[in-house]
Design an enzyme around this catalytic site. Sequence first.
Site: not given
Ligand code: ZL4
Ligand code: ZN
Length: 373
Positions: A25, A139, A185, A188, A220, A268
Site C-alpha cells: 500500500g 527530504h 545549504f 551558504t 540564496y 496519486r
Molecule cells: C503511506 O497507504 O503527510 C505509507 C504514506 C504507507 C501503507 C500502510 C499504511 C501505514 C499515503 C502516504 C500508515 C502510514 C501513515 N502506506 C503515513 C504526516 C503523515 C504521517 C505518516 O515526493 N502517515 C505524514 C509524505 C507524506 C505525511 C510525502 C513525498 C516524497 C517526495 C519525494 C512524501 N507524509 C501522514 C502519512 C500508505 C500510505 C499512504 C503519504 N505520506 C502521503 N503523503 C505522505 O517529495 C520522493
Molecule cells: Zn513529492
Amino acid sequence: MASPAAHRVSYYYDTDVGNFYYAQGHPMKPYRVRMTHNLLLSYGMLDRMDILAPPRASERDMTRFHADEYINFLKTITPEIALEGQPFLRRFNVQDDCPVFDGLWDFCQIAAGGSLAAAARLNSGAAEVAINWAGGLHHAKKAEASGFCYINDCVLAILELLKTHARVLYVDIDIHHGDGVEEAFYSTDRVMTASFHKFGDYFPGTGAVGDVGVGRGRAYSINFPLKDGIDDDSYATIFEPVMSRIMEWYRPGAVVLQCGADSLAGDRLGCFNLSLRGHAACVDFFVARDVPLLLLGGGGYTIRNVARCWSYETSRVLGMELPDDMPITENFEFYGPDFRLHIQPSNAYNHNTPESLHATTGAILDVLRNLPS
Ligand code: ZL4
Ligand code: ZN
Ligand code: CA
C-alpha cells in the site's frame, strides 16, 4: 517547437532498483524507475547516450552529509530487528512513511551512488547532462529519514559538484518542498536552492515565500508556494522569470534539477495539473542554457505517468522527437486504454490566480534584487 540541440548524456541505471518494495500500500514504488528504463529502451533512446551502472555509494560517501550513527543504523537495520521494537526507529524516523524494508541499505546505496557518479561525470567533463531517475530523494535530513527519503542524494551530488564549481543551483519541481536540500545549504551562498511546491496543509509544511536563507545564505534560498490545480501556462509564467533572473544573477557552474513527477496531472498524491510538456519545459529551460545539468527523479505516484514523464524528459535532452503512439514495451498494458505518451490535464480548478502568481513572483524578484552582483 524545434528540439534543443542534442547533448552528450550519461544515464545511470542499476538493474536491481526495480526490485525494492517499501511496503504493501505504500505509494513510493521503485519499480517506476525500471518502467522508465524499459520505455527508454523501447523508444530507442538507450543507443543515444552512455548507459552506466553506478557504483554503490559507500558509508564514507554518505557521511559527507549524514551523521555516522544514522548511517550505521541504516546499514544494520533489517525488518527482523525492527520487529523486536528497536528504539532507534523513532529517533531516526524510520517508520510509517519511511519503513524498514528488505534491502533498504542496498536501495540507499543505489540511489545515492547514481547521483554521486552522475555529478562526478559532469565534473570530469565527460557529459553535459547526467541523469539518475532513481535519485531526487530531497527530504532526507542529516540524521533522520523523512517523506520516503533516507539518504539525501541531492545534497551528496551538490557537495560533489562543489569540488569543481564555485556556485551550484538546485531547482526542485516536485510538488513537495525540497526541505532537506534547502536546510543543508541554508546558510551558504555557494548553493542556491529554488523549490516550487504546494503550500498549505501539505507535507512537509515548510517553504514559505519569506524563507530566504540566513547569514551568508540570505537570499540564496528561494521558495515558490503554490495552490492546487496549477496548469502549464501558469507554471511557465512563474518559472521563466524567476529562473531567468536567478541564472543571470547567480551564474551557476552547474544545475541540479529535481524532476519529481508528482506535480503532473492525475498524480496519486499530488494535486497540480501539469502535462508532460509543462513539466518538461523546466528541463528545456536549462538544456537551452548549455550549463552542466544533473537531472534527478523524485516523487511520482501514478507510475505509468512517471515513466512517461521521465522518458519524455530524456528525449528532450537528446533532442529526439518521440511518436505519441507508444511503442510495444514491457508493461505495455499499464499505458492503456490510450497507449499515448502524452497525458491530458484535467478540468480541475486552478486555485492560483494570475494576481497571486504575479504577487509571489514579485516578492521573489525583490529578494533577488538584494543579491550582490
Ligand atoms: C503511506 O497507504 O503527510 C505509507 C504514506 C504507507 C501503507 C500502510 C499504511 C501505514 C499515503 C502516504 C500508515 C502510514 C501513515 N502506506 C503515513 C504526516 C503523515 C504521517 C505518516 O515526493 N502517515 C505524514 C509524505 C507524506 C505525511 C510525502 C513525498 C516524497 C517526495 C519525494 C512524501 N507524509 C501522514 C502519512 C500508505 C500510505 C499512504 C503519504 N505520506 C502521503 N503523503 C505522505 O517529495 C520522493
Ligand atoms: Zn513529492
Ligand atoms: Ca518542489
